[in-house]
Design a protein around this motif. Sequence first.
Motif, PDB file in Angstrom:
ATOM      1  N   GLY A 504       0.796  -1.219   0.000  1.00 53.91           N
ATOM      2  CA  GLY A 504       0.000   0.000   0.000  1.00 53.91           C
ATOM      3  C   GLY A 504       0.823   1.261   0.000  1.00 53.91           C
ATOM      4  O   GLY A 504       1.992   1.295  -0.398  1.00 53.91           O
ATOM      5  N   ILE A 505       0.189   2.349   0.469  1.00 54.70           N
ATOM      6  CA  ILE A 505       0.751   3.699   0.416  1.00 54.70           C
ATOM      7  C   ILE A 505       0.996   4.211   1.825  1.00 54.70           C
ATOM      8  O   ILE A 505       0.189   3.989   2.741  1.00 54.70           O
ATOM      9  CB  ILE A 505      -0.218   4.652  -0.326  1.00 54.70           C
ATOM     10  N   SER A 506       2.088   4.920   2.004  1.00 55.91           N
ATOM     11  CA  SER A 506       2.422   5.556   3.282  1.00 55.91           C
ATOM     12  C   SER A 506       2.795   7.013   3.037  1.00 55.91           C
ATOM     13  O   SER A 506       2.914   7.462   1.889  1.00 55.91           O
ATOM     14  CB  SER A 506       3.589   4.821   3.960  1.00 55.91           C
ATOM     15  N   LEU A 507       2.991   7.724   4.109  1.00 57.16           N
ATOM     16  CA  LEU A 507       3.468   9.108   4.053  1.00 57.16           C
ATOM     17  C   LEU A 507       4.981   9.101   4.209  1.00 57.16           C
ATOM     18  O   LEU A 507       5.503   8.461   5.129  1.00 57.16           O
ATOM     19  CB  LEU A 507       2.829   9.938   5.165  1.00 57.16           C
ATOM     20  N   GLN A 508       5.694   9.817   3.328  1.00 57.21           N
ATOM     21  CA  GLN A 508       7.150   9.801   3.363  1.00 57.21           C
ATOM     22  C   GLN A 508       7.709  11.218   3.360  1.00 57.21           C
ATOM     23  O   GLN A 508       7.227  12.081   2.627  1.00 57.21           O
ATOM     24  CB  GLN A 508       7.694   9.038   2.157  1.00 57.21           C
ATOM     25  N   GLN A 509       8.711  11.445   4.181  1.00 58.74           N
ATOM     26  CA  GLN A 509       9.478  12.688   4.137  1.00 58.74           C
ATOM     27  C   GLN A 509      10.523  12.522   3.036  1.00 58.74           C
ATOM     28  O   GLN A 509      11.276  11.564   3.039  1.00 58.74           O
ATOM     29  CB  GLN A 509      10.149  12.957   5.484  1.00 58.74           C
ATOM     30  N   ILE A 510      10.585  13.457   2.070  1.00 52.88           N
ATOM     31  CA  ILE A 510      11.407  13.219   0.866  1.00 52.88           C
ATOM     32  C   ILE A 510      12.569  14.189   0.711  1.00 52.88           C
ATOM     33  O   ILE A 510      13.313  14.077  -0.267  1.00 52.88           O
ATOM     34  CB  ILE A 510      10.529  13.268  -0.401  1.00 52.88           C
ATOM     35  N   LEU A 511      12.758  15.130   1.620  1.00 56.71           N
ATOM     36  CA  LEU A 511      13.882  16.064   1.485  1.00 56.71           C
ATOM     37  C   LEU A 511      15.130  15.419   2.081  1.00 56.71           C
ATOM     38  O   LEU A 511      15.180  15.166   3.285  1.00 56.71           O
ATOM     39  CB  LEU A 511      13.567  17.379   2.195  1.00 56.71           C
ATOM     40  N   PRO A 512      16.170  15.158   1.258  1.00 55.28           N
ATOM     41  CA  PRO A 512      17.337  14.428   1.766  1.00 55.28           C
ATOM     42  C   PRO A 512      18.201  15.227   2.738  1.00 55.28           C
ATOM     43  O   PRO A 512      18.931  14.635   3.528  1.00 55.28           O
ATOM     44  CB  PRO A 512      18.130  14.107   0.486  1.00 55.28           C
ATOM     45  N   ALA A 513      18.156  16.535   2.659  1.00 57.19           N
ATOM     46  CA  ALA A 513      18.990  17.366   3.522  1.00 57.19           C
ATOM     47  C   ALA A 513      18.442  18.779   3.517  1.00 57.19           C
ATOM     48  O   ALA A 513      17.733  19.187   2.592  1.00 57.19           O
ATOM     49  CB  ALA A 513      20.451  17.357   3.051  1.00 57.19           C
ATOM     50  N   MET A 514      18.789  19.534   4.551  1.00 56.97           N
ATOM     51  CA  MET A 514      18.403  20.941   4.609  1.00 56.97           C
ATOM     52  C   MET A 514      19.524  21.779   4.014  1.00 56.97           C
ATOM     53  O   MET A 514      20.688  21.638   4.387  1.00 56.97           O
ATOM     54  CB  MET A 514      18.147  21.368   6.056  1.00 56.97           C
ATOM     55  N   GLY A 515      19.176  22.653   3.082  1.00 59.91           N
ATOM     56  CA  GLY A 515      20.180  23.493   2.452  1.00 59.91           C
ATOM     57  C   GLY A 515      20.642  24.620   3.356  1.00 59.91           C
ATOM     58  O   GLY A 515      20.015  24.955   4.360  1.00 59.91           O
ATOM     59  N   ASP A 516      21.756  25.211   2.973  1.00 56.49           N
ATOM     60  CA  ASP A 516      22.257  26.369   3.710  1.00 56.49           C
ATOM     61  C   ASP A 516      21.437  27.621   3.406  1.00 56.49           C
ATOM     62  O   ASP A 516      21.391  28.548   4.210  1.00 56.49           O
ATOM     63  CB  ASP A 516      23.724  26.642   3.343  1.00 56.49           C
ATOM     64  N   TYR A 517      20.788  27.660   2.225  1.00 53.87           N
ATOM     65  CA  TYR A 517      20.148  28.889   1.782  1.00 53.87           C
ATOM     66  C   TYR A 517      18.661  28.859   2.112  1.00 53.87           C
ATOM     67  O   TYR A 517      17.800  28.664   1.270  1.00 53.87           O
ATOM     68  CB  TYR A 517      20.363  29.098   0.291  1.00 53.87           C
ATOM     69  N   THR A 518      18.377  28.993   3.390  1.00 50.78           N
ATOM     70  CA  THR A 518      17.003  29.032   3.859  1.00 50.78           C
ATOM     71  C   THR A 518      16.545  30.481   3.960  1.00 50.78           C
ATOM     72  O   THR A 518      17.256  31.400   3.572  1.00 50.78           O
ATOM     73  CB  THR A 518      16.890  28.338   5.218  1.00 50.78           C
ATOM     74  N   TRP A 519      15.370  30.667   4.492  1.00 47.13           N
ATOM     75  CA  TRP A 519      14.827  32.027   4.672  1.00 47.13           C
ATOM     76  C   TRP A 519      14.606  32.209   6.157  1.00 47.13           C
ATOM     77  O   TRP A 519      13.771  31.528   6.759  1.00 47.13           O
ATOM     78  CB  TRP A 519      13.519  32.174   3.893  1.00 47.13           C
TER      79      TRP A 519
END
Length: 979
Positions: A504-519
């Motif tokens: 079936g289907i699940s919820l997945q976090q897909i961002l591999p890393a947090m970038g340096d250029y945030t806000w």
Amino acid sequence: MKYFVFTKASVASFSICALLLTALIGSVSASTQITLDSSDAGRRYDGIGVVSAGGNARLFDDYQEPYKSDVLDLLFKPKFGASLQVFKAEIGGSTSSTSGAEPSHAITRDELDSPVSRGYELWLMRQARNRNPEIMLGCLPWAYPYWLDGEECISCFCCPTQDTADYYVSFLDLAADEWGLSFDFVGAPQNEKNMEYPKDLDWIANTLKPTLVEAGYDLPIIAPDGGYHALDVFNHLDDDPTYNEVIDYVGVHRPIQKDRMPSESIINSGKTLWDSEDSAGNGTWHGARGIVSRMNQIYIDGRITQMLIWPPLDGAYEGVHCTNTGLIKTQTPWCGYYEISPSIWAIAHYTQFTELGWEYMNDACGKLSGEGNYAALKSPDSEDFTVVVYSENSEQLDFDISGFSADKLSVWRTQKRNSFVRMNDIAVSSGNFSIACEPDSIYTISTTSGQTKGSPSNPIPEYEDFPFPYSEDFEQYAEGETPDYLADMQGTFETAPSKAGRNGISLQQILPAMGDYTWIYTGEEPPAAMTLFGEMQWSNYEFSSDVFVEQGFVHISVRKGDTQKHAGYALVLNKNGKWKLSFDNVLEKDSVLVSGTVPDFNGDIWHNLKIRVAENKLAGYLDGRKLFTIEDDSRDKGQPCLGSSFDMNQFDNIQIKNTGRWKLIDNTSEDISWNGWYTYSNEDFISGNSHYTRDGGAVSTFTFNGRAAKIYGSLREDAGFFEVYINEEKDALVDCFSEERQLSTLLYETPEMSSGEHTVRILTTGEKNTQSSGNAVVIDAFAFTNEPPCTENEPVNLSLNSNAAASSEWGDYYSSDLAADGDANTRWNSKQGDVNGSWLELSFFEPFVVSSVRLKEFRDRVLSHKIQYFDGIWKDLAEGDYIGDLKIHIFEPVKTHKIRLLITEAQTVPSICEFEVFPPLSDFNRDGKVNRMDIYTFSQNWLAYDCFNACECGYCDLRHDNRVDMLDFCFLSSDFQIR
């Protein structure tokens, strides 16, 4: 001394004269003479529009038809509602950008050439252009994905490279190929970046612009787009001829509110200036009139020709940063309810009477008394004109017309209580006309026609709270979708095929890393990936979820705080079996309330996490086994949320259930009668409203079927008394006075009664104590229960009946028995030099079955440790790192007469406040043993259901799934057979 004597007649005559004089003076106001000359050519009008960014429209995306279309019509349909002329959207970066995180079209470098349509911004722009083909579209990044990290840069803002320019092209390609959208401008290099000179201008001129042109997007560029020092760009535009050529517009954010108006030299440069982000206000008349007043003023004082309002939709949950704003409130997709702000009609005073490309008439733009002002615009062919006025005070405006042919003009007015009303037309006589403007009013006078005050095609549904209880298994979604009602605060969560052998289907976090250029301007971003749902008013509930930890950690949390930075009580599970309960910050060591390690943990399979909160008691569970029970009153309500490290971790079968005894009844319920009370709204009240009175004799009656009731209201410095009657017998006199105001607090609780129908009646006395400055009484909710109270009985701490010994002791004041005395203020300390390898041992008079220990340490000295039991030799039960304020170890039950704490590494001599040892939870009668008496207790609760309170059906709900059945019997049987 001379006296003046007034008779009744003379006083009356004097009063009449004074009134007449006042009326005469009030009716005469200085006239303002305005000339509308068709040859008066000012700057091009670039419209009023919106900025959709920051996650504020997230919940609107989940609305169903026909309400979704009704809202969109009010925003974008020409000559219907706000009739917006410009739409600028965020290019998502999958990181917090104010009220949430908007997903990136290229989360990884691999997606750059095959961008993915995520989020709602492109869909929203398509809907805008469907309704208004002439609308101007723009885009701008707030943050960038991790793979775009470049060279070192100031703060966390981007240092753009060729990859950054390619990122723009990838977004524009996606918009064109999948959505059929073309843009009219782009912002660079990042929202509200304080630009670095000449680096950023070099990049725009020599990298971004050529890349856009080569890809077929020769678009005008706005740079910078906001920032504290946006206008500093004018100090550098002449440094290189190409800079001035490639920058078409300069954007300032909130120039009036933030005192960022351009200087005369900047105005005279001729560069087009935009107010590229301004405020929508908070849904009030004050915010609405401010839009028109500021739009007039930014042109009068700064020759700024465009205003973009942020945000168009208030579609973020209450309890995140920067809500209670926007043109339309769209926070309840589960019922379809929405609220239309008066700002819609304030904007219409411009947008329904002008078009992009009109021109200002400079000499017909000016100021009136107070904050009043006016601005006049004309069509390019000089056939039509429009004048928009905000009058703070009464004003007489006299106009002369030159070069325009008009014999009558339409007039529309908006005031606090009446929006966008068509008034009587004004006749033009001999090139002149006049209008008397009332105070605090918006007027539009125009030669144009066709304007309407549009209304939704369908009645707005009634408001409903978020569904409770709630569950989601994600099976209704295809891969790559954002499930309804989940709002990402950091990272990106979407549906994906389940891992680790699950179908079936699940919820997945897909961002591999947090970038340096945030806000970074909010300062409210979570430290890890997080998504949330539910109501901030939720207090007593259970949150459970299946989890798969591919790498790093996951968490489920209850009672999130007032912004997304504060995750609430977070039960965190690591890939290696370490767990902790943190408060608000899942990364900081100082936020840990309790922690432990699961022995022989298999991190390659699915597990179930559950956290249960009722009043000030919290309990956490892993796969049905209780990890901890603690008391903490740091926060009494808040939303649930779930989160992850920046890894591809998954969640499934989310469930929210009630745990409290009490059912809350809002003051608007039909079960409550009110006589002599008034109503008052405030978002801090339960359900946002209350009843109040300052009079004696006011009565409120609540009838319920149950065994106890509560009354909630306000404690305040000007409060009085009320009497409480139960079934017509007086039970209490309640004093609502407090030096510090407290809203929605418990004022009174009835004693426990027999189950049945009861009546609670409030009678205000009109009296107060001597400290109070008034006799107000404010009530905003009742509550009742039909469940019996739970008399909790904690498991037996076996260490209290043990003999303690240690590898060494630092004198009598730090002896080993002080770590087994039940007093966290005393402690054992090893002697100087006895650090690594030191131990603390407990021995029992007879063998006991043990399954968990709780450790409390003084000043974080221990770096690693083991729990061991004696079975001929010392054998390991559990191991861990630091101990801190509370460390819990849970292990498979063993029978032993000795157990010890072995310090394998420490910074200095260890100091242990408490070493507590407990039998399995199947010791139902709390005698420290698992025996036949526990089997008898279990049989009395066999097949019991609805075990929602802390007693959990005589503690027999060992699986903590709200019932007693064969699964619980298996746990009991396993513990009973240990010999």
